[in-house]
Design an enzyme around this catalytic site. Structure first.
Site, PDB file in Angstrom:
ATOM      1  N   LYS A  18      38.833  -0.672  23.832  1.00  0.00           N
ATOM      2  CA  LYS A  18      38.677  -1.422  22.606  1.00  0.00           C
ATOM      3  C   LYS A  18      37.983  -0.989  21.470  1.00  0.00           C
ATOM      4  CE  LYS A  18      35.979  -3.875  25.513  1.00  0.00           C
ATOM      5  NZ  LYS A  18      36.517  -3.120  26.954  1.00  0.00           N
ATOM      6  N   HIS A  43      31.823   1.758  23.898  1.00  0.00           N
ATOM      7  CA  HIS A  43      33.021   1.681  23.246  1.00  0.00           C
ATOM      8  C   HIS A  43      33.204   3.175  22.467  1.00  0.00           C
ATOM      9  CE1 HIS A  43      33.077  -2.779  22.907  1.00  0.00           C
ATOM     10  NE2 HIS A  43      33.123  -2.297  24.171  1.00  0.00           N
TER      11      HIS A  43
HETATM   12  P1  GDP Z   1      36.068   0.404  25.836  1.00  0.00           P
HETATM   13  O1  GDP Z   1      34.946   0.012  26.583  1.00  0.00           O
HETATM   14  O2  GDP Z   1      37.041  -0.775  26.095  1.00  0.00           O
HETATM   15  O3  GDP Z   1      36.034   0.422  24.294  1.00  0.00           O
HETATM   16  O4  GDP Z   1      36.654   1.674  26.451  1.00  0.00           O
HETATM   17  P2  GDP Z   1      35.879   2.898  26.808  1.00  0.00           P
HETATM   18  O5  GDP Z   1      35.676   3.843  25.411  1.00  0.00           O
HETATM   19  O6  GDP Z   1      34.651   2.829  27.707  1.00  0.00           O
HETATM   20  O7  GDP Z   1      36.957   3.672  27.663  1.00  0.00           O
HETATM   21  C1  GDP Z   1      38.206   4.251  27.470  1.00  0.00           C
HETATM   22  C2  GDP Z   1      38.282   5.617  27.600  1.00  0.00           C
HETATM   23  O8  GDP Z   1      39.676   6.131  27.595  1.00  0.00           O
HETATM   24  C3  GDP Z   1      37.480   6.516  26.371  1.00  0.00           C
HETATM   25  O9  GDP Z   1      36.851   7.655  26.939  1.00  0.00           O
HETATM   26  C4  GDP Z   1      38.596   6.717  25.606  1.00  0.00           C
HETATM   27  O10 GDP Z   1      38.402   7.938  24.590  1.00  0.00           O
HETATM   28  C5  GDP Z   1      39.763   7.152  26.417  1.00  0.00           C
HETATM   29  N1  GDP Z   1      41.147   6.542  25.897  1.00  0.00           N
HETATM   30  C6  GDP Z   1      41.297   5.605  24.778  1.00  0.00           C
HETATM   31  N2  GDP Z   1      42.633   5.382  24.786  1.00  0.00           N
HETATM   32  C7  GDP Z   1      43.209   6.320  25.385  1.00  0.00           C
HETATM   33  C8  GDP Z   1      44.557   6.925  25.509  1.00  0.00           C
HETATM   34  O11 GDP Z   1      45.535   6.064  24.868  1.00  0.00           O
HETATM   35  N3  GDP Z   1      44.932   8.019  26.361  1.00  0.00           N
HETATM   36  C9  GDP Z   1      43.854   8.578  26.973  1.00  0.00           C
HETATM   37  N4  GDP Z   1      44.164   9.511  27.730  1.00  0.00           N
HETATM   38  N5  GDP Z   1      42.764   8.145  26.767  1.00  0.00           N
HETATM   39  C10 GDP Z   1      42.323   7.261  26.196  1.00  0.00           C
HETATM   40  P1  IMO Z   2      32.815  -2.335  27.926  1.00  0.00           P
HETATM   41  O1  IMO Z   2      32.652  -3.164  26.743  1.00  0.00           O
HETATM   42  C1  IMO Z   2      32.990  -2.083  32.150  1.00  0.00           C
HETATM   43  C2  IMO Z   2      30.171  -4.517  34.579  1.00  0.00           C
HETATM   44  C3  IMO Z   2      29.252  -3.750  35.103  1.00  0.00           C
HETATM   45  C4  IMO Z   2      28.863  -4.483  36.474  1.00  0.00           C
HETATM   46  C5  IMO Z   2      29.094  -5.906  35.680  1.00  0.00           C
HETATM   47  C6  IMO Z   2      28.110  -6.629  35.468  1.00  0.00           C
HETATM   48  O2  IMO Z   2      32.436  -0.730  28.032  1.00  0.00           O
HETATM   49  O3  IMO Z   2      34.427  -2.496  28.595  1.00  0.00           O
HETATM   50  P2  IMO Z   2      26.034  -6.337  33.536  1.00  0.00           P
HETATM   51  O4  IMO Z   2      25.488  -4.990  33.117  1.00  0.00           O
HETATM   52  O5  IMO Z   2      26.882  -6.715  32.426  1.00  0.00           O
HETATM   53  O6  IMO Z   2      25.289  -7.338  34.004  1.00  0.00           O
HETATM   54  O7  IMO Z   2      27.167  -5.885  34.711  1.00  0.00           O
HETATM   55  O8  IMO Z   2      30.082  -5.746  34.562  1.00  0.00           O
HETATM   56  N1  IMO Z   2      30.521  -4.196  33.205  1.00  0.00           N
HETATM   57  C7  IMO Z   2      31.438  -3.273  32.490  1.00  0.00           C
HETATM   58  N2  IMO Z   2      32.461  -2.655  33.019  1.00  0.00           N
HETATM   59  N3  IMO Z   2      32.933  -2.036  30.948  1.00  0.00           N
HETATM   60  C8  IMO Z   2      31.904  -2.773  30.441  1.00  0.00           C
HETATM   61  O9  IMO Z   2      31.953  -2.897  28.932  1.00  0.00           O
HETATM   62  C9  IMO Z   2      31.077  -3.395  31.064  1.00  0.00           C
HETATM   63  N4  IMO Z   2      30.143  -3.906  30.717  1.00  0.00           N
HETATM   64  C10 IMO Z   2      29.508  -4.569  32.033  1.00  0.00           C
HETATM   65  O10 IMO Z   2      29.961  -2.600  35.657  1.00  0.00           O
HETATM   66  O11 IMO Z   2      30.051  -4.479  37.476  1.00  0.00           O
HETATM   67 MG    MG Z   3      33.466   0.930  27.883  1.00  0.00          MG
END
Ligand code: GDP
Ligand code: IMO
Ligand code: MG
Length: 425
Positions: A18, A43
């Site tokens: 995201k 994020h």
């Molecule tokens: P969010 O919580 O939804 O914002 O996602 P996160 O940042 O926690 O996890 C997504 C991970 O995948 C991060 O390390 C990003 O840098 C990486 N990422 C995002 N888009 C891509 C993609 O298209 N390919 C690869 N290989 N990595 C990606």
């Molecule tokens: P983003 O925005 C992935 C998961 C935790 C746990 C459950 C409850 O980066 O996608 P909490 O701390 O909310 O009480 O935990 O939800 N969890 C997530 N897993 N991405 C997240 O956020 C999360 N935020 C909470 O691992 O299973």
């Molecule tokens: Mg995340």
């Protein structure tokens, strides 16, 4: 004039990408607003050879001329927020004139974090696997009508109100068996009050008025979801969920806008699945393919560093979340992670007790066996490609299949973590 706002949200268990997508889309918007969740979110943004993880600040913060709003539906830990802000400012971004905070957003108190840890510890093996950021207890106090809000910071007797909350929490903590504190409480509490003071340099606003006025004036606004649809408090894999409504419906209560004000709903999903924490995960892999997804996809939590559980794409779950969010545009992430795979699988149904299940079950798919459809891998590096036309045929077929099954167009394909590794159709 549009007069509606667009939403970006996750369709799986979070970490779909995201942050990256919001950062990519932000140049088309003037305001980016978070509507739920708190510092449980992580994020990741990657640009100009640098990477950054945001927890509470909206992912539009690095783009010039964007106002970033922390909406009423968010829960804020002032310590984590202020640490994040100083890290952003260390990159030369002036946050003061581009961050607004809702007076109605609830505060995460240091004792909420203790309660989170106590509750998890008492659950033992059955624990949720929470991020231990105090999310559950803070939202419980909100719905229990016992919360402390950002606007309260400006009250003369703030310390007194805080102490009353702390006292009540301490009584609750004593109901749990003794457990190990995950952090130094006194030190954290001191930091918490310092951070509360520092937070006052940002405008505390009635963000619902701000957002509605902006919409009336035709200002393009993007709402940023946290977590994922399968972690939604009502429709996720309960009780292994987070404590807020992560679905598109959450944007109405989390920002104070009417359903008729919702425009596009961008639903983000990984080309496979991951999950952190406990709970059902029908397509989870415990074999070499699961290890490969984790290693190549760097599937480790952005907030807690925990290894993410990995598995194949789950069409049963995806169709369910596309339906409830009213997704208008799908965005597919991280297919590049499977570049070298000979075969790619997708769950099209589940089997349980000899019965075939084609819709997502009440218990989140506990003890089901997935029924898989197999696709030949594309065996081509995707990350250098920037045009849909250049995608290998096998990958185009994978995309087309998902579009047919969900009835929704994939309008953006992400092929790498960087801002630039994005293919718009
Ligand atoms: P969010 O919580 O939804 O914002 O996602 P996160 O940042 O926690 O996890 C997504 C991970 O995948 C991060 O390390 C990003 O840098 C990486 N990422 C995002 N888009 C891509 C993609 O298209 N390919 C690869 N290989 N990595 C990606
Ligand atoms: P983003 O925005 C992935 C998961 C935790 C746990 C459950 C409850 O980066 O996608 P909490 O701390 O909310 O009480 O935990 O939800 N969890 C997530 N897993 N991405 C997240 O956020 C999360 N935020 C909470 O691992 O299973
Ligand atoms: Mg995340």
């Amino acid at each position: 004039m549009k007069n509606t706002l667009d939403v970006v949200l996750g369709l799986q268990w979070g970490d779909e990408g995201k942050g990256k997508v919001v950062d990519v889309l932000t140049p088309s918007y003037k305001v980016v607003a978070r509507f739920q969740g708190g510092p449980n979110a992580g994020h990741s943004l990657v640009f100009d050879g640098d990477s950054f993880v945001l927890h509470t600040v909206p992912s539009g913060i690095f783009r010039k001329g964007t106002v970033n709003v922390i909406g009423n539906g968010v829960v804020i830990d002032p310590v984590i927020l202020m640490e994040e802000i100083s890290q952003i400012e260390a990159r030369g971004v002036d946050v003061s004139n581009k961050l607004l905070i809702s007076k109605r957003a609830h505060l995460i108190l240091p004792t909420h974090r203790v309660l989170d840890a106590a509750s998890e510890s008492a659950m033992g093996k059955g624990k949720i696997g929470s991020t231990l950021k105090g999310i559950g207890p803070a939202y419980s106090d909100k719905t229990g009508r016992n919360g402390l809000r950002v606007g309260d910071i400006l009250q003369d007797n703030f310390r007194e109100i805080y102490d009353a909350h702390k006292q009540r929490h301490e009584q609750l903590i004593h109901l749990y068996p003794p457990f190990e504190l995950p952090f130094n409480f006194d030190e954290y509490e001191q930091k918490w009050f310092q951070a509360v003071e520092q937070l006052k340099r940002f405008p505390f606003i009635d963000s619902e008025v701000y957002v509605n006025e902006a919409l009336k004036a035709g200002t393009p606004i993007l709402a940023e979801g946290a977590q994922g649809s399968l972690l939604d408090i009502d429709f996720g894999t309960y009780p292994y969920v987070t404590s807020s409504n992560t679905l598109s419906a959450g944007v109405c209560t989390g920002l104070g806008i009417a359903p008729s004000r919702v425009g596009k709903v961008y639903g983000i999903f990984k080309a496979y699945c991951t999950r952190v924490g406990s709970g059902p995960f029908p397509t989870e892999l415990f074999d070499a393919d699961g290890e490969r997804l984790r290693a190549i996809g760097h599937e480790y939590g952005a907030t807690t560093g925990r290894p993410r559980r990995c598995g194949w794409l789950d069409m049963v779950a995806l169709k369910y979340t596309v339906m409830m969010n009213g997704v208008t545009d799908l965005i597919m992430m991280k297919a590049d992670v499977m570049d070298e795979f000979d075969t790619i699988k997708v769950a099209v149904a589940y089997k349980k007790d000899g019965e075939l299940l084609e819709s997502f079950p009440y218990d989140g798919g506990k003890d089901v066996t997935p029924v898989y459809k197999e696709f030949p891998g594309w065996k081509t590096p995707l990350s250098g490609l920037r045009r849909y036309e250049d995608f290998p045929e096998a990958f185009k077929k994978y995309i087309a299949y998902i579009e047919t099954e969900t009835g929704c167009r994939i309008s953006i394909v992400s092929v790498g973590p960087d801002r630039d590794a994005t293919v718009m159709r």
